[in-house]
Scaffold this motif. Sequence first.
Motif, PDB file in Angstrom:
ATOM      1  N   HIS A 108       7.828   1.988   5.715  1.00  0.00           N
ATOM      2  CA  HIS A 108       6.733   1.870   7.236  1.00  0.00           C
ATOM      3  C   HIS A 108       5.993   1.557   6.563  1.00  0.00           C
ATOM      4  CE1 HIS A 108       9.833   2.457  10.279  1.00  0.00           C
ATOM      5  NE2 HIS A 108      10.414   4.274  10.022  1.00  0.00           N
ATOM      6  N   LEU A 109       6.208   2.073   5.670  1.00  0.00           N
ATOM      7  CA  LEU A 109       4.549   1.624   4.965  1.00  0.00           C
ATOM      8  C   LEU A 109       3.657   0.400   4.861  1.00  0.00           C
ATOM      9  CD1 LEU A 109       3.194   3.821   3.005  1.00  0.00           C
ATOM     10  CD2 LEU A 109       3.693   2.992   1.027  1.00  0.00           C
ATOM     11  N   LEU A 110       2.910   0.933   5.046  1.00  0.00           N
ATOM     12  CA  LEU A 110       2.034  -0.148   4.904  1.00  0.00           C
ATOM     13  C   LEU A 110       1.083  -0.830   4.280  1.00  0.00           C
ATOM     14  CD1 LEU A 110       0.745  -0.376   9.180  1.00  0.00           C
ATOM     15  CD2 LEU A 110       2.730  -1.760   8.020  1.00  0.00           C
ATOM     16  N   TRP A 111       0.543  -0.001   3.628  1.00  0.00           N
ATOM     17  CA  TRP A 111      -1.217   0.523   2.800  1.00  0.00           C
ATOM     18  C   TRP A 111      -0.511   1.235   1.603  1.00  0.00           C
ATOM     19  CZ3 TRP A 111      -4.886   3.893   2.015  1.00  0.00           C
ATOM     20  CH2 TRP A 111      -6.335   3.142   1.955  1.00  0.00           C
ATOM     21  N   LEU A 112      -0.966   1.122   0.743  1.00  0.00           N
ATOM     22  CA  LEU A 112      -1.209   1.784  -0.432  1.00  0.00           C
ATOM     23  C   LEU A 112      -2.153   1.809  -1.353  1.00  0.00           C
ATOM     24  CD1 LEU A 112       0.553   4.333  -2.468  1.00  0.00           C
ATOM     25  CD2 LEU A 112       1.405   2.047  -3.094  1.00  0.00           C
ATOM     26  N   LYS A 113      -2.354   3.085  -1.304  1.00  0.00           N
ATOM     27  CA  LYS A 113      -3.549   2.642  -2.273  1.00  0.00           C
ATOM     28  C   LYS A 113      -3.536   4.171  -3.777  1.00  0.00           C
ATOM     29  CE  LYS A 113      -9.315   3.255  -2.675  1.00  0.00           C
ATOM     30  NZ  LYS A 113      -9.059   1.851  -3.521  1.00  0.00           N
ATOM     31  N   ALA A 114      -3.337   3.783  -5.407  1.00  0.00           N
ATOM     32  CA  ALA A 114      -2.846   4.587  -5.843  1.00  0.00           C
ATOM     33  C   ALA A 114      -4.058   4.018  -7.322  1.00  0.00           C
ATOM     34  CB  ALA A 114      -1.493   4.521  -6.375  1.00  0.00           C
ATOM     35  N   PRO A 142       9.707  -3.467   2.779  1.00  0.00           N
ATOM     36  CA  PRO A 142       9.618  -4.735   3.899  1.00  0.00           C
ATOM     37  C   PRO A 142       8.463  -4.968   5.089  1.00  0.00           C
ATOM     38  CG  PRO A 142      10.724  -2.857   4.722  1.00  0.00           C
ATOM     39  CD  PRO A 142      10.741  -2.189   3.289  1.00  0.00           C
ATOM     40  N   TYR A 143       7.617  -3.512   4.147  1.00  0.00           N
ATOM     41  CA  TYR A 143       6.465  -3.726   5.853  1.00  0.00           C
ATOM     42  C   TYR A 143       4.846  -3.173   5.154  1.00  0.00           C
ATOM     43  CZ  TYR A 143       9.874  -3.110   9.424  1.00  0.00           C
ATOM     44  OH  TYR A 143      10.536  -3.622  10.325  1.00  0.00           O
ATOM     45  N   LEU A 144       5.202  -3.168   3.713  1.00  0.00           N
ATOM     46  CA  LEU A 144       4.287  -3.200   2.686  1.00  0.00           C
ATOM     47  C   LEU A 144       3.274  -4.875   2.559  1.00  0.00           C
ATOM     48  CD1 LEU A 144       2.426  -1.506   1.126  1.00  0.00           C
ATOM     49  CD2 LEU A 144       3.254  -2.197  -0.884  1.00  0.00           C
ATOM     50  N   GLN A 145       1.351  -4.396   2.753  1.00  0.00           N
ATOM     51  CA  GLN A 145       0.510  -4.971   3.038  1.00  0.00           C
ATOM     52  C   GLN A 145      -0.393  -5.606   2.582  1.00  0.00           C
ATOM     53  OE1 GLN A 145      -0.701  -5.950   7.276  1.00  0.00           O
ATOM     54  NE2 GLN A 145       0.828  -5.324   8.000  1.00  0.00           N
ATOM     55  N   ILE A 146      -1.081  -3.790   1.700  1.00  0.00           N
ATOM     56  CA  ILE A 146      -2.109  -4.285   1.033  1.00  0.00           C
ATOM     57  C   ILE A 146      -1.500  -2.378  -0.311  1.00  0.00           C
ATOM     58  CG2 ILE A 146      -4.350  -3.142   0.535  1.00  0.00           C
ATOM     59  CD1 ILE A 146      -5.114  -4.549   3.676  1.00  0.00           C
ATOM     60  N   ALA A 147      -1.546  -3.366  -1.674  1.00  0.00           N
ATOM     61  CA  ALA A 147      -1.441  -2.215  -2.478  1.00  0.00           C
ATOM     62  C   ALA A 147      -1.955  -2.549  -3.808  1.00  0.00           C
ATOM     63  CB  ALA A 147      -0.006  -2.756  -2.861  1.00  0.00           C
ATOM     64  N   SER A 148      -2.906  -1.110  -4.026  1.00  0.00           N
ATOM     65  CA  SER A 148      -4.148  -1.049  -5.004  1.00  0.00           C
ATOM     66  C   SER A 148      -3.941   0.049  -5.974  1.00  0.00           C
ATOM     67  CB  SER A 148      -5.206  -0.770  -4.780  1.00  0.00           C
ATOM     68  OG  SER A 148      -6.538  -0.829  -5.041  1.00  0.00           O
ATOM     69  N   PHE A 149      -3.773  -1.385  -7.314  1.00  0.00           N
ATOM     70  CA  PHE A 149      -3.086   0.362  -8.586  1.00  0.00           C
ATOM     71  C   PHE A 149      -4.069  -0.143  -9.370  1.00  0.00           C
ATOM     72  CE2 PHE A 149       0.864  -1.493  -6.873  1.00  0.00           C
ATOM     73  CZ  PHE A 149       1.349  -0.770  -5.677  1.00  0.00           C
ATOM     74  N   SER A 150      -5.633   0.162  -9.185  1.00  0.00           N
ATOM     75  CA  SER A 150      -6.364  -0.453 -10.344  1.00  0.00           C
ATOM     76  C   SER A 150      -7.006   1.025 -10.945  1.00  0.00           C
ATOM     77  CB  SER A 150      -8.070  -0.700  -8.908  1.00  0.00           C
ATOM     78  OG  SER A 150      -8.537   0.474  -9.074  1.00  0.00           O
ATOM     79  N   LEU A 203      -2.782  -7.824  -3.670  1.00  0.00           N
ATOM     80  CA  LEU A 203      -2.719  -7.091  -4.643  1.00  0.00           C
ATOM     81  C   LEU A 203      -3.553  -6.828  -6.130  1.00  0.00           C
ATOM     82  CD1 LEU A 203      -0.006  -4.746  -6.000  1.00  0.00           C
ATOM     83  CD2 LEU A 203       0.641  -7.678  -7.600  1.00  0.00           C
ATOM     84  N   ASP A 204      -3.794  -5.769  -5.994  1.00  0.00           N
ATOM     85  CA  ASP A 204      -4.418  -5.540  -6.594  1.00  0.00           C
ATOM     86  C   ASP A 204      -4.815  -4.163  -8.316  1.00  0.00           C
ATOM     87  OD1 ASP A 204      -7.330  -4.369  -8.173  1.00  0.00           O
ATOM     88  OD2 ASP A 204      -8.032  -3.654  -6.282  1.00  0.00           O
ATOM     89  N   LEU A 205      -4.507  -5.107  -9.864  1.00  0.00           N
ATOM     90  CA  LEU A 205      -4.501  -4.642 -10.303  1.00  0.00           C
ATOM     91  C   LEU A 205      -5.082  -4.622 -11.178  1.00  0.00           C
ATOM     92  CD1 LEU A 205      -0.802  -6.349 -10.537  1.00  0.00           C
ATOM     93  CD2 LEU A 205      -1.250  -3.542 -10.266  1.00  0.00           C
ATOM     94  N   LYS A 206      -6.505  -4.122 -11.490  1.00  0.00           N
ATOM     95  CA  LYS A 206      -7.186  -4.775 -11.970  1.00  0.00           C
ATOM     96  C   LYS A 206      -7.421  -3.032 -12.841  1.00  0.00           C
ATOM     97  CE  LYS A 206     -11.214  -3.099  -8.723  1.00  0.00           C
ATOM     98  NZ  LYS A 206     -10.303  -3.283  -7.791  1.00  0.00           N
ATOM     99  N   GLY A 207      -8.412  -3.518 -14.277  1.00  0.00           N
ATOM    100  CA  GLY A 207      -8.516  -3.003 -15.033  1.00  0.00           C
ATOM    101  C   GLY A 207      -7.306  -1.805 -15.869  1.00  0.00           C
ATOM    102  N   ASN A 208      -6.636  -2.177 -15.943  1.00  0.00           N
ATOM    103  CA  ASN A 208      -4.805  -2.194 -16.264  1.00  0.00           C
ATOM    104  C   ASN A 208      -5.224  -2.369 -17.591  1.00  0.00           C
ATOM    105  OD1 ASN A 208      -3.824  -0.613 -14.335  1.00  0.00           O
ATOM    106  ND2 ASN A 208      -4.006  -1.689 -12.750  1.00  0.00           N
TER     107      ASN A 208
END
Length: 333
Positions: free
Chosen positions: A104-110, A124-132, A150-155
Motif C-alpha cells: 500500500h506504500l505511496l511515498w518513500l524517502k530513503a 502497485p501504488y508507489l508514487q514518489i520515491a527518493s534515494f538521493s 524518482l529521485d536518484l541524485k548524488g549517487n
Amino acid sequence: MKMTWTTLSRTRMIWRRKRRTRRWRSGKTTRRWMPNPLTEAMMKEGLSLLCKTGSGLAHAYIKLEAKDRDLTDINLLHSYIHLRYVDISENHITDLSPLNSLTHLLWLKADGNQLRSARMNELPYLQIASFSYNQIVDTEGIFHPRLGSLDLKGNRIRHVSGLDPERLTSLHTLELRGNQLESTLGINLPKLKNLFLAQNMLKKIEGLENLSNLTTLHLRDNQIETLDGFSKEMKSLQYLNLRSNMIADLGELAKLRDLPKLRALVMLDNPCADETDYRQEALVQMANLERLDKEFFEDEDRAEAEEIRQRLKEEQEQDLDADRDMEPYRPPS
C-alpha cells in the motif's frame, strides 16, 4: 546560557547529520556500522496518521518517520503492511527488501543511506520515491506502475538502464543530478516532463529525441560541446539549462530552432556566451525565445532580430536565383 538536555541532543544530531552529509558528498563513507535494527519501541515513537485499513473494518497507523536513527536494518517493517508513507532517510540501511511487503506504500524517502541499488518488488501504488545521496550504481529493478517522481541524485550511476517505458507509465520527473553519467542513452520515457542531469560527465545529448512531453531539461555543469541531439519531436520543451558546459561555437544555437515551445534558455559560463552578438544570435535562431540566461528580451530586440532574419532569407533566395542562372542551358528535347 544553560543548555538543556533536549537542546544538547538536538545540537549533536544536527552536527552528526552535517558530518554525514559531508561524507556522502565527498564519497568517503564508513563501510561498517554497529548493528542497530529497527525496534518496536522505535516504531511506536515514529508511527502516526491513524486510518482505516483497506477492508474498512479496522484501523492502522500508515505513516512512519524513522529518520536519522543510525539504523542498519529495517526487517521489522515486513509486518507493517498497512504503511503508506515511510521516511527512513539518513541511516545506514543497505537492504530495501523488507519494503517489498508494503503493497500500500505511496511515498518513500530513503535518502542518505548505504544503498547500492534501488531495486524492489513492484509496488502497485508507489508514487514518489527518493534515494538521493546513497551509493547506487545502476537504475535496474525500478518498475512501479504509478511512480511519478524518482529521485536518484548524488549517487554513482554511470549509465541508465532498465527504465522500461511500458512499465513506468506514470513517471513524469526523473532526478539524476550529481552522478557519474557519461551518456543520456537509456532515458526513453515518453511520459517524462522534467529531467535533471546536471553535474555529471556528459559530453553530448543522445537518445532523448522522442521525449515529446518533456518541458524541463537541466544539463548544467557537464562537458557538452555540441547541441546535436535535439529534434522537432521534443515539441513540449520550454526550459533548457546548459550553463557551465563547453559550447564554443555560436552556430550551435541553430540546432535549437526545431524546438517550437522553447521559451527559456540558460547558456551562461559557456565560451560562446562571451561573444559580442551572443544574445542577438540566440534570438535570431529562436524567434519564440522569451528569456536568455536571467534577462528577458525587449520589443526592440525582437524587432532587430526579425530584420536580420528577413535579410538572411532574402540573401538565401538571391543565392538560389544565382545558382539557377549559372545552370547550363538544356534545350527542350
